[in-house]
Scaffold this motif. Structure first.
Motif, short mmCIF file in Angstrom:
data_model
loop_
_atom_site.label_atom_id
_atom_site.label_comp_id
_atom_site.label_asym_id
_atom_site.label_seq_id
_atom_site.Cartn_x
_atom_site.Cartn_y
_atom_site.Cartn_z
N THR A 7 0.84 -1.20 0.00
CA THR A 7 0.00 0.00 0.00
C THR A 7 0.87 1.25 0.00
O THR A 7 0.60 2.22 -0.72
CB THR A 7 -0.93 0.01 1.23
OG1 THR A 7 -1.78 -1.14 1.19
CG2 THR A 7 -1.78 1.27 1.26
N LEU A 8 1.93 1.22 0.80
CA LEU A 8 2.86 2.35 0.86
C LEU A 8 3.52 2.59 -0.50
O LEU A 8 3.59 3.73 -0.98
CB LEU A 8 3.92 2.07 1.92
CG LEU A 8 4.99 3.15 2.12
CD1 LEU A 8 4.41 4.34 2.87
CD2 LEU A 8 6.19 2.58 2.89
N LEU A 9 3.99 1.52 -1.14
CA LEU A 9 4.64 1.65 -2.45
C LEU A 9 3.67 2.19 -3.49
O LEU A 9 4.04 3.03 -4.33
CB LEU A 9 5.19 0.29 -2.90
CG LEU A 9 6.33 -0.32 -2.08
CD1 LEU A 9 6.67 -1.70 -2.61
CD2 LEU A 9 7.57 0.57 -2.10
N ALA A 10 2.43 1.70 -3.46
CA ALA A 10 1.43 2.16 -4.43
C ALA A 10 1.13 3.64 -4.25
O ALA A 10 1.06 4.40 -5.22
CB ALA A 10 0.15 1.33 -4.29
N ALA A 11 0.97 4.05 -2.98
CA ALA A 11 0.68 5.46 -2.72
C ALA A 11 1.86 6.34 -3.07
O ALA A 11 1.70 7.45 -3.59
CB ALA A 11 0.32 5.63 -1.24
N PHE B 188 -8.40 -1.61 3.56
CA PHE B 188 -7.22 -2.40 3.88
C PHE B 188 -7.61 -3.83 4.24
O PHE B 188 -6.90 -4.78 3.91
CB PHE B 188 -6.44 -1.76 5.03
CG PHE B 188 -5.17 -2.47 5.36
CD1 PHE B 188 -4.04 -2.31 4.57
CD2 PHE B 188 -5.09 -3.33 6.45
CE1 PHE B 188 -2.86 -2.99 4.85
CE2 PHE B 188 -3.91 -4.01 6.75
CZ PHE B 188 -2.80 -3.83 5.95
N ALA B 189 -8.77 -4.00 4.90
CA ALA B 189 -9.22 -5.34 5.27
C ALA B 189 -9.41 -6.21 4.04
O ALA B 189 -9.03 -7.39 4.03
CB ALA B 189 -10.53 -5.24 6.06
N HIS C 258 -7.49 0.60 12.28
CA HIS C 258 -8.70 0.92 11.51
C HIS C 258 -8.63 0.23 10.14
O HIS C 258 -8.45 0.89 9.10
CB HIS C 258 -8.85 2.43 11.34
CG HIS C 258 -9.06 3.17 12.61
ND1 HIS C 258 -7.99 3.56 13.41
CD2 HIS C 258 -10.20 3.59 13.24
CE1 HIS C 258 -8.47 4.19 14.48
NE2 HIS C 258 -9.80 4.22 14.41
N PRO C 259 -8.75 -1.10 10.11
CA PRO C 259 -8.58 -1.83 8.84
C PRO C 259 -9.66 -1.53 7.81
O PRO C 259 -9.49 -1.89 6.63
CB PRO C 259 -8.62 -3.30 9.28
CG PRO C 259 -9.35 -3.30 10.58
CD PRO C 259 -9.00 -2.01 11.24
N ASP C 260 -10.77 -0.87 8.21
CA ASP C 260 -11.82 -0.58 7.24
C ASP C 260 -11.59 0.74 6.50
O ASP C 260 -12.37 1.09 5.60
CB ASP C 260 -13.19 -0.53 7.95
CG ASP C 260 -13.62 -1.91 8.45
OD1 ASP C 260 -13.26 -2.90 7.78
OD2 ASP C 260 -14.27 -1.99 9.50
#
Length: 592
Positions: free
Chosen positions: A299-303, A347-348, A467-469
């Motif tokens: 997620t970090l790399l994509a952002a 994220f979930a 906060h996985p949602d």
């Protein structure tokens, strides 16, 4: 065994360890030593990497330095090092190219000499260690482990051991440390004994049933069996279809045409409360802590890159076969994990899909990454590694430290760092908790950028587990990912179909060799080797064929660095001129 699914409640490495314990007693036969011994796929990839990078690239070597304090028995240490070399054929292996194929040539054991060299102090020690660790390896002739002993005083020495990665990985260092310690004790007790088998018996080390060359021959036999890897290849073709083979991370400087190995490393601790939240989320979602950490990193790399469909590699020990557990050698494999993410999904949801992707990928671990690249016929470039430029490695401090009886041993930190990937994320779990490290290319990134990225990862991981949602876009915004700079444009341009025909003898020769080896007709001056079906193995065969035709050594790296047909022909002109000048100089010297 390939169909067994790891327990989702444990880390991916622990799943591998569990599987390894259930493996059959023996599956790798002894190879017929009267026949040629092909290199393993991993060795072939490492050999090609050195041909492309040249002798100045130190990312392919692994230096280790140990400060030894106390009454050192130098003769016992020399006998122990010699016994390790004698026990493991891979450390005595050279490599030869025959008809475009890479083969192993195992040398006989020879006595190992270790003469202490006096150094005046820390500054001189730094200089001699630096010079020694940066000596190039001749992969055709040199042993793949070299060592020197420096003496600072009567009770203080520094042992420096340098491996080439073509014969070494992290697991191998655990084997090396355990065997060296046991053999040192045995040699200290039997100072006049040099017989390796006697020392190994006293050290209670079992005879090695099969050697690394046996594993390589067995692995190659599977590759020759089309059905053996059919399922794995079908899996990767489906997973990777349409994916970009370059993760375009924003860099602080434009990406150079030729990859540099110069690197650095920054580290950070994962707070204990965040690690606990990772474990809790993994349990709640039926996946592993590693899957949580990995999903957060993708997620970090994509952002950071703005590239939501990306490939990140994970490294595996690849030692499921029991007879490989006690071998020194290069077994590491890479699994390319595709993250087809969306900024609007939670994220979930990503975590569930990531867990499945990791398990599905792990089932294909027996397919060597180099063989995958060869079968996919991916284009190559000297400026970046194919398919995977960012990797993640997770382990539980498997490497035991070196311990020698009667001595205090301190493993000294490496001087400088050489890296193979654009960015490698190491996750280490141990008694002190979880630690993260970024090893990165300094020709691409500033240290400050990596420090910001590490901080952003911790913020994103903490927010995702609590906060996985939240959507990935919300997580990325709250994590304040570094903006960076736009990378250099490396998108491959299709050859001009209306290009001009090859001109001159050398261009026509290059076109003829390419046509024969790649099965392509009507090549133009503008044709690029890797865009018309060339692979790393084919590059080696092209270099070999051109060398035979011209009577001049054509390094493989020149095929990579001059991948255009006209550009390669121009480079051949330079090589011919250089060879002629050297011959004239030699004749002049003979006359005088």
């Amino acid at each position: 065994m390939a169909d067994q699914q790891p327990d989702p409640a444990v880390d991916i490495l622990q799943a591998w360890l569990d599987r390894a314990g259930e493996a059959p007693a023996c599956t790798v036969p002894r190879a017929d030593r009267e026949l040629p011994l092909p290199a393993s796929h991993a060795q072939q990839g490492m050999w090609l990497a050195q041909q492309v990078a040249g002798d100045d690239d130190r990312s392919l070597t692994a230096p280790h330095a140990y400060r030894l304090t106390g009454p050192l028995d130098v003769d016992a240490l020399a006998a122990a090092l010699g016994a390790v070399l004698a026990r493991h054929e891979v450390l005595r292996t050279g490599f030869a190219v025959r008809q475009g194929e890479l083969f192993q040539v195992v040398a006989d054991p020879t006595p190992f000499r270790l003469v202490p060299e006096d150094v005046a102090g820390p500054e001189e020690l730094d200089a001699v260690v630096r010079d020694f660790t940066r000596l190039p390896f001749d992969l055709e002739r040199d042993p793949l482990l070299r060592a020197r002993l420096f003496r600072l005083g009567a009770r203080e020495h520094v042992l420096v051991a340098v491996f080439h990665h073509i014969a070494n990985d992290g697991w191998s260092m655990d084997v090396f440390h355990r065997e060296l310690a046991a053999l040192y004790d045995a040699a200290s007790d039997l100072p006049s004994v040099t017989d390796v088998k006697v020392l190994a018996d006293v050290a209670e080390l079992a005879e090695i049933a099969v050697q690394y060359p046996d594993f390589a021959v067995w692995q190659r036999s599977l590759a020759d069996d089309e059905a053996a890897h059919e399922e794995a290849l079908a899996h990767w073709r489906e997973v990777l279809a349409g994916a970009s083979d370059l993760l375009a991370l924003p860099t602080d400087r434009p990406r150079p045409a030729v990859r540099s190995s110069a690197g650095d490393r920054i580290g950070f601790a994962v707070p204990s409360d965040v690690s606990a939240a990772v474990a809790d989320l993994a349990t709640a979602r039926g996946t592993t802590p590693f899957a949580v950490q990995f999903a957060a990193f993708q997620t970090l790399l994509a952002a950071w890159s703005g590239q939501w469909d990306l490939i990140t590699g994970i490294t595996t020990a690849n030692r499921a076969l029991p007879e490989t557990e006690e071998l020194i050698g290069f077994f590491v494999n890479v699994l390319p994990i595709r993250g087809a993410l969306s900024p609007d999904e939670s994220f979930a949801d990503v975590l569930v899909r990531t867990g499945r992707s990791l398990i599905d990928a792990y089932k294909q671990d027996e397919l060597p990454f180099e063989l995958l690249l060869e079968r996919l016929e991916l284009p190559r470039a000297a400026g970046h590694n194919p398919l995977v430029q960012v990797t993640v490695a997770s382990h539980q401090e498997l490497t035991a430290p070196l311990a020698l009886s009667g001595l205090t041993v301190e493993h000294l930190p490496p001087r400088g760092l050489d890296v193979q990937e654009d960015l490698t994320f190491y996750l280490t779990s141990g008694t002190q908790g979880v630690r993260g490290d970024f090893a990165y290319r300094t020709d691409l990134f500033d240290r400050s950028t990596m420090e910001e990225l590490g901080e952003a990862y911790l913020r994103l991981l903490e927010r995702a587990t609590s906060h996985p949602d939240l959507t990935l876009q919300q997580l990325a915004t709250e994590a304040a990912v570094p903006a960076g700079h736009a990378p250099a444009d490396e998108t491959a341009q299709a050859p001009d179909p209306a290009g001009t025909a090859p001109q001159g003898v050398l261009e026509e020769l290059v076109a003829s060799v390419w046509s024969e080896l790649l099965g392509r007709d009507s090549l133009t001056r503008e044709a690029n080797f890797f865009q018309v079906g060339g692979t790393s193995l084919a590059a080696s065969r092209v270099a070999n064929r051109l060398s035979e035709e011209l009577g001049v050594r054509v390094p493989v790296r020149d095929v990579f660095r001059n991948s255009g047909l006209a550009a390669l022909a121009a480079r051949l002109t330079e090589l011919i001129r250089e060879a002629a000048a050297a011959e004239m100089g030699s004749e002049g010297a003979d006359r005088t």
